[in-house]
Write a protein that holds these residues in place. Sequence first.
Motif, PDB file in Angstrom:
ATOM      1  N   LEU A 127      57.702  24.190  30.155  1.00 33.98           N
ATOM      2  CA  LEU A 127      57.152  25.303  29.614  1.00 33.98           C
ATOM      3  C   LEU A 127      55.826  25.717  29.406  1.00 33.98           C
ATOM      4  O   LEU A 127      55.244  26.847  29.598  1.00 33.98           O
ATOM      5  N   MET A 128      55.078  24.762  29.079  1.00 32.00           N
ATOM      6  CA  MET A 128      53.585  25.031  28.983  1.00 32.00           C
ATOM      7  C   MET A 128      52.921  25.303  30.419  1.00 32.00           C
ATOM      8  O   MET A 128      52.022  26.063  30.205  1.00 32.00           O
ATOM      9  N   ALA A 129      53.453  24.720  31.494  1.00 33.99           N
ATOM     10  CA  ALA A 129      53.001  25.153  32.430  1.00 33.99           C
ATOM     11  C   ALA A 129      53.270  26.567  32.954  1.00 33.99           C
ATOM     12  O   ALA A 129      52.444  27.128  33.445  1.00 33.99           O
ATOM     13  N   GLN A 130      54.677  26.857  32.719  1.00 29.57           N
ATOM     14  CA  GLN A 130      54.755  28.306  32.944  1.00 29.57           C
ATOM     15  C   GLN A 130      54.109  29.146  31.807  1.00 29.57           C
ATOM     16  O   GLN A 130      53.496  30.352  32.203  1.00 29.57           O
ATOM     17  N   LEU A 131      53.879  28.896  30.803  1.00 31.98           N
ATOM     18  CA  LEU A 131      52.878  29.616  29.721  1.00 31.98           C
ATOM     19  C   LEU A 131      51.580  29.818  30.487  1.00 31.98           C
ATOM     20  O   LEU A 131      51.072  30.967  30.520  1.00 31.98           O
ATOM     21  N   GLU A 132      51.105  28.768  30.876  1.00 29.21           N
ATOM     22  CA  GLU A 132      49.600  28.781  31.555  1.00 29.21           C
ATOM     23  C   GLU A 132      49.479  29.396  32.663  1.00 29.21           C
ATOM     24  O   GLU A 132      48.838  30.456  32.966  1.00 29.21           O
ATOM     25  N   SER A 133      50.748  29.414  33.738  1.00 26.20           N
ATOM     26  CA  SER A 133      50.945  30.254  34.767  1.00 26.20           C
ATOM     27  C   SER A 133      50.904  31.970  34.261  1.00 26.20           C
ATOM     28  O   SER A 133      50.152  32.848  35.017  1.00 26.20           O
ATOM     29  N   PHE A 134      51.830  32.042  33.258  1.00 28.17           N
ATOM     30  CA  PHE A 134      51.711  33.525  32.793  1.00 28.17           C
ATOM     31  C   PHE A 134      50.254  34.185  32.309  1.00 28.17           C
ATOM     32  O   PHE A 134      49.933  35.294  32.605  1.00 28.17           O
ATOM     33  N   GLU A 135      49.621  33.269  31.538  1.00 25.03           N
ATOM     34  CA  GLU A 135      48.131  33.517  31.276  1.00 25.03           C
ATOM     35  C   GLU A 135      47.465  34.053  32.439  1.00 25.03           C
ATOM     36  O   GLU A 135      46.554  34.996  32.232  1.00 25.03           O
ATOM     37  N   PHE A 136      47.602  33.306  33.321  1.00 26.66           N
ATOM     38  CA  PHE A 136      46.652  33.567  34.824  1.00 26.66           C
ATOM     39  C   PHE A 136      47.044  34.867  35.470  1.00 26.66           C
ATOM     40  O   PHE A 136      46.483  35.680  35.950  1.00 26.66           O
ATOM     41  N   MET A 137      48.569  34.955  35.321  1.00 26.76           N
ATOM     42  CA  MET A 137      49.264  36.391  36.027  1.00 26.76           C
ATOM     43  C   MET A 137      48.599  37.314  35.217  1.00 26.76           C
ATOM     44  O   MET A 137      48.564  38.342  35.854  1.00 26.76           O
ATOM     45  N   GLN A 138      48.617  37.367  33.833  1.00 24.12           N
ATOM     46  CA  GLN A 138      48.072  38.753  33.097  1.00 24.12           C
ATOM     47  C   GLN A 138      46.563  38.880  33.587  1.00 24.12           C
ATOM     48  O   GLN A 138      46.442  40.116  33.792  1.00 24.12           O
ATOM     49  N   VAL A 139      45.623  37.963  33.748  1.00 20.04           N
ATOM     50  CA  VAL A 139      44.431  38.121  34.429  1.00 20.04           C
ATOM     51  C   VAL A 139      44.402  38.818  35.569  1.00 20.04           C
ATOM     52  O   VAL A 139      43.608  39.769  35.583  1.00 20.04           O
ATOM     53  N   LYS A 140      45.295  38.043  36.318  1.00 20.52           N
ATOM     54  CA  LYS A 140      45.280  38.783  37.675  1.00 20.52           C
ATOM     55  C   LYS A 140      45.926  40.386  37.546  1.00 20.52           C
ATOM     56  O   LYS A 140      45.138  41.016  38.361  1.00 20.52           O
ATOM     57  N   THR A 141      46.688  40.683  36.986  1.00 16.59           N
ATOM     58  CA  THR A 141      47.368  41.965  36.708  1.00 16.59           C
ATOM     59  C   THR A 141      46.326  42.765  36.234  1.00 16.59           C
ATOM     60  O   THR A 141      45.941  44.319  36.772  1.00 16.59           O
ATOM     61  N   ALA A 142      45.420  42.480  35.316  1.00 22.05           N
ATOM     62  CA  ALA A 142      44.250  43.065  34.647  1.00 22.05           C
ATOM     63  C   ALA A 142      43.133  43.423  35.763  1.00 22.05           C
ATOM     64  O   ALA A 142      42.877  44.613  35.704  1.00 22.05           O
ATOM     65  N   MET A 143      42.885  42.354  36.573  1.00 25.80           N
ATOM     66  CA  MET A 143      41.900  42.704  37.580  1.00 25.80           C
ATOM     67  C   MET A 143      42.279  43.584  38.712  1.00 25.80           C
ATOM     68  O   MET A 143      41.483  44.250  39.199  1.00 25.80           O
ATOM     69  N   LYS A 144      43.598  43.871  38.934  1.00 26.82           N
ATOM     70  CA  LYS A 144      43.982  44.559  39.812  1.00 26.82           C
ATOM     71  C   LYS A 144      43.936  46.392  39.527  1.00 26.82           C
ATOM     72  O   LYS A 144      43.805  47.038  40.322  1.00 26.82           O
ATOM     73  N   LYS A 145      43.653  46.346  38.153  1.00 31.87           N
ATOM     74  CA  LYS A 145      43.695  47.653  37.776  1.00 31.87           C
ATOM     75  C   LYS A 145      42.457  48.409  37.764  1.00 31.87           C
ATOM     76  O   LYS A 145      41.382  47.829  37.557  1.00 31.87           O
TER      77      LYS A 145
END
Length: 145
Positions: A127-145
């Motif tokens: 679960l924590m590994a998935q949460l960490e992955s989610f945190e980085f996906m949010q940053v990646k999404t924000a950088m695309k915009k």
Amino acid sequence: MSAEYIDMNTFTRSVDLLQRAMDVNSLRYQVSANNIAMSEVPNYKRQEVNFESELKRAFESEKDTEHRFNLTRTDERHIQLNEPYDYREVEPRRVTDWASTAKANGNNVDAETEAMNIMKIQLGYKLMAQLESFEFMQVKTAMKK
């Protein structure tokens, strides 16, 4: 309070806490596996890992510090009264259960309970590994915009 401590953003803090929690879970896994391995050794006492209570104390000290008067120390040897307890200084501790005895040989390890603990630890880690992955996906999404 150091400048680095003040400037830590939510993302950095979240990822740091997740990584620390994953490290603690790895230690818990090792401790539970050791408990299982020692489950038939006479007089062995089970161990567990204590981390969350100290982490909670550190977070509470941050909140308490916000509402206190600022005291000035004129000498570094003086006691610090209102410095928060930095959560990054919290270390997990192995705690031995000396109080209980579950078997006639003095051992207090229940292998089934430890096996369940290992399953909980593995699920928590995932679960924590998935949460960490989610945190980085949010940053990646924000950088695309």
